[in-house]
Design a protein around this motif. Structure first.
Motif, PDB file in Angstrom:
ATOM      1  N   ASP A 157      38.760  22.133  23.149  1.00  0.00           N
ATOM      2  CA  ASP A 157      38.305  23.302  23.916  1.00  0.00           C
ATOM      3  C   ASP A 157      39.489  24.190  24.295  1.00  0.00           C
ATOM      4  N   PRO A 158      40.160  24.778  23.290  1.00  0.00           N
ATOM      5  CA  PRO A 158      41.315  25.614  23.642  1.00  0.00           C
ATOM      6  C   PRO A 158      40.844  26.918  24.286  1.00  0.00           C
ATOM      7  N   THR A 159      41.459  27.280  25.401  1.00  0.00           N
ATOM      8  CA  THR A 159      41.075  28.508  26.096  1.00  0.00           C
ATOM      9  C   THR A 159      42.320  29.308  26.473  1.00  0.00           C
ATOM     10  N   ARG A 160      42.118  30.619  26.678  1.00  0.00           N
ATOM     11  CA  ARG A 160      43.224  31.492  27.064  1.00  0.00           C
ATOM     12  C   ARG A 160      42.683  32.576  28.006  1.00  0.00           C
ATOM     13  N   ILE A 161      43.558  33.046  28.874  1.00  0.00           N
ATOM     14  CA  ILE A 161      43.269  34.274  29.624  1.00  0.00           C
ATOM     15  C   ILE A 161      43.722  35.432  28.735  1.00  0.00           C
ATOM     16  N   VAL A 162      42.897  36.468  28.612  1.00  0.00           N
ATOM     17  CA  VAL A 162      43.291  37.630  27.815  1.00  0.00           C
ATOM     18  C   VAL A 162      43.700  38.747  28.770  1.00  0.00           C
ATOM     19  N   THR A 163      44.856  39.344  28.537  1.00  0.00           N
ATOM     20  CA  THR A 163      45.290  40.465  29.367  1.00  0.00           C
ATOM     21  C   THR A 163      45.557  41.676  28.486  1.00  0.00           C
ATOM     22  N   SER A 164      45.243  42.850  29.006  1.00  0.00           N
ATOM     23  CA  SER A 164      45.498  44.089  28.273  1.00  0.00           C
ATOM     24  C   SER A 164      45.516  45.248  29.272  1.00  0.00           C
ATOM     25  N   THR A 165      45.352  46.460  28.757  1.00  0.00           N
ATOM     26  CA  THR A 165      45.308  47.630  29.635  1.00  0.00           C
ATOM     27  C   THR A 165      44.194  48.561  29.163  1.00  0.00           C
ATOM     28  N   VAL A 166      43.678  49.400  30.061  1.00  0.00           N
ATOM     29  CA  VAL A 166      42.760  50.473  29.663  1.00  0.00           C
ATOM     30  C   VAL A 166      43.207  51.778  30.326  1.00  0.00           C
ATOM     31  N   LYS A 167      42.749  52.873  29.739  1.00  0.00           N
ATOM     32  CA  LYS A 167      43.108  54.204  30.244  1.00  0.00           C
ATOM     33  C   LYS A 167      42.410  54.503  31.561  1.00  0.00           C
ATOM     34  N   VAL A 168      43.109  55.215  32.429  1.00  0.00           N
ATOM     35  CA  VAL A 168      42.522  55.645  33.698  1.00  0.00           C
ATOM     36  C   VAL A 168      42.420  57.170  33.688  1.00  0.00           C
ATOM     37  N   ILE A 169      41.283  57.688  34.143  1.00  0.00           N
ATOM     38  CA  ILE A 169      41.108  59.136  34.261  1.00  0.00           C
ATOM     39  C   ILE A 169      41.313  59.530  35.723  1.00  0.00           C
ATOM     40  N   GLY A 170      42.152  60.510  35.936  1.00  0.00           N
ATOM     41  CA  GLY A 170      42.338  61.070  37.282  1.00  0.00           C
ATOM     42  C   GLY A 170      43.012  60.136  38.259  1.00  0.00           C
TER      43      GLY A 170
END
Lengths: 421, 121
Positions: free
Chosen positions: B47-60
């Motif tokens: 049962d291999p698991t990972r936390i996924v991290t990334s970024t998204v764009k912010v408006i204003g």
């Protein structure tokens, strides 16, 4: 001139934890000076998880870890100035700083805590031959571009150096659609944490080539590729092992250097091994009332230990300002790192000033398996701890107590060394 | 019989682990030099698991990007699906730590949440 009891240079994890601790130890007049537009320092661009396991017993991302301390500082009403660059500090602790609103100004401090962090070693420090085209970045610059500015440095990537930031960026660039072709490491072992090798490289099938370096760079305007070669035990490229990798981006993750221009300017004595100040048990430099903590003191692997160290500096700075610090009495005991131990922080312990418990942090110069980490009080071995492995990439510590030291009234030197089994 | 080779991440030792499997059943774990290696290997192959991290764009917002993560571990095989679920996502400021950015990411049942505060301009 405005004056504060404690002025803290840098609002990253070290500066924040030092401020919170100083406040909790009874000092109200505290000012943090931060050159970026927000508090939190480098944690703001470290969006991956794995922070805070020691401090908060949970796994946080960098921005979340920073916010915990920012919230504490806000709640305690700690004053700070953003977009403010410290230019100089005099030995009398007059801080010269500037920002757009106030121009150049001076602040008088009773105590100063140095918490400026570190910088990445650059291409210039490596002597890589070849042209200087666009597309060569330090791993941390690429991290800032991707995570904070939303920009992609390139599509086909080679990484030189297996420092943690490079490993983290290998995975990050892969997520953003880039092809990371290889990570090359000059040394026969990785400079990064094992967990990052597995979770950032192995998980995505990115090869790590140990004992390899970049020997040529192709491309005049934009990087077109790099040539890697294997190196011998002296770090010299072995002819005939050259291999060309086409790429538009080369990331450098080749070490961090404490940023001590200000410390040097004020006459703080430096340790040539760490490139950080030499400090005593209170994390105080050779200038009374000037303390240092975090990556400006020595480069850490885990922010948790930065916070812990900074809290100690904050507490001691508070005690200094209140005048309740033991000045006289006690013995000054030198620490002596030898036989595989490159340095210790602190380098000196005063038996009267020290707290009940003292953590000595250090790094080793190579990989040692099945060895002992030993501590000698003069000629007598007092700690002899078996270790399966110690490696340069992971900071080590030993803990001493005041009680232990006071049993040796004539103690002059504490030696820390690696002994083979 | 299937052989899986792993590197233990429990400590800097980095023991090379070999796991023998018969279907979903673990026959043996070798190469570890302590108990933690055995525990790690069994979890990683079943049962291999990972936390996924990334970024998204912010408006204003006061910043252009906001960092995000899966609130909990997701199965390792779903990592790229979670990354894909973030493609093109834009969020209006203000955003605060813990705000849901993508609910039930890639059918994992786990939300992707913000990990940074970005206030309105």
């Amino acid at each position: 001139m405005k004056s504060y009891d404690i002025v803290i240079i840098g609002g990253g994890p070290a500066g924040l934890a030092a401020a919170v601790s100083a406040k909790e130890n009874g000092i109200d007049s505290i000012l943090i000076l931060e050159r970026d537009k927000e508090l939190g320092g480098i944690l703001n661009q470290c969006i991956h998880n794995g922070f805070g396991l020691h401090t908060f017993k949970e796994e946080l991302t960098g921005p979340e870890y920073a916010q915990r301390f920012i919230d504490q500082a806000e709640k305690l009403g700690i004053e700070y100035k953003l977009n403010t660059m410290v230019m100089d500090i005099s030995p009398q602790k007059t801080v010269t700083a500037m920002n757009r609103q106030e121009g150049m100004f001076e602040i008088q401090a009773k105590a100063v805590i140095l918490a400026m962090g570190c910088r990445e070693r650059s291409r210039g420090a490596l002597n890589i031959p070849g042209y200087r085209p666009a597309g060569i970045y330090s791993a941390g610059t690429a991290q800032r571009l991707v995570n904070m500015e939303g920009l992609m440095p390139g599509r086909e990537v080679v990484i030189l150096g297996s420092g943690d930031i490079g490993l983290i960026m290998a995975r990050r660039m892969t997520f953003e659609g880039a092809k990371v072709k290889v990570v090359a490491e000059l040394m026969p072992y990785s400079g990064g944490l094992k967990r990052n090798i597995v979770q950032c490289l192995d998980d995505y099938g990115i090869p790590l080539k140990l004992s390899h370096t970049v020997v040529d760079i192709k491309g005049r305007k934009r990087l077109e590729g790099v040539t890697l070669a294997e190196v011998d035990s002296n770090g010299k490229p072995i002819p005939g092992t050259e291999e060309f990798y086409s790429c538009d981006t080369l990331l450098l993750s080749v070490g961090l250097i404490p940023e001590n221009e200000i410390s040097n300017g004020m006459g703080v004595q430096m340790n040539p091994v760490t490139s950080g100040p030499e400090v005593n048990e209170s994390l105080e430099t050779n200038i009374e009332g000037v303390f240092a903590c975090g990556n400006v003191l020595h480069v850490h692997d885990l922010v948790d230990f930065v916070s812990e160290e900074a809290a100690t500096a904050g507490k001691n700075a508070a005690a200094y300002v209140k005048g309740i610090r033991q000045a006289g009495g006690g013995r000054d005991v030198r620490l002596n790192p030898v036989d595989g131990v490159r340095y210790t922080v602190p380098m000196m312990v005063n038996t009267a000033r020290m707290d009940e418990n003292l953590t000595i942090r250090f790094r080793v110069g190579g990989v040692y398996k099945n060895c002992y980490v030993s501590t000698y009080f003069d000629d007598e071995r007092v700690i002899h701890r078996k270790r399966q492995i110690v490696a340069p990439g992971e900071m080590e510590e030993i803990r001493l107590t005041k009680e232990q030291l006071l049993k040796y009234p004539d103690l002059e030197t504490i030696t820390v060394k690696i002994e083979e089994a | 019989m299937e052989i899986r080779k792993l590197t233990c991440i429990s400590c800097p030792m980095g023991c090379p682990l070999t796991v023998e499997m018969e279907g979903d059943e673990i026959i043996s774990v070798t190469g570890n030099t302590c108990k933690r290696g055995d525990v790690y290997a069994r979890k990683e192959v079943t049962d291999p698991t990972r936390i996924v991290t990334s970024t998204v764009k912010v408006i204003g917002g006061k910043a252009d990007m906001v960092s995000v993560k899966t609130r909990e571990d997701v199965p390792k095989g779903k990592v790229f699906d979670c990354v894909k679920a973030l493609k093109g996502v834009e969020i209006k400021a203000p955003v605060h730590i813990g705000d849901i950015i993508v609910p039930d990411a890639a059918g994992t049942g786990i939300d992707i949440v913000a990990t940074k505060n970005v206030e309105e301009v």
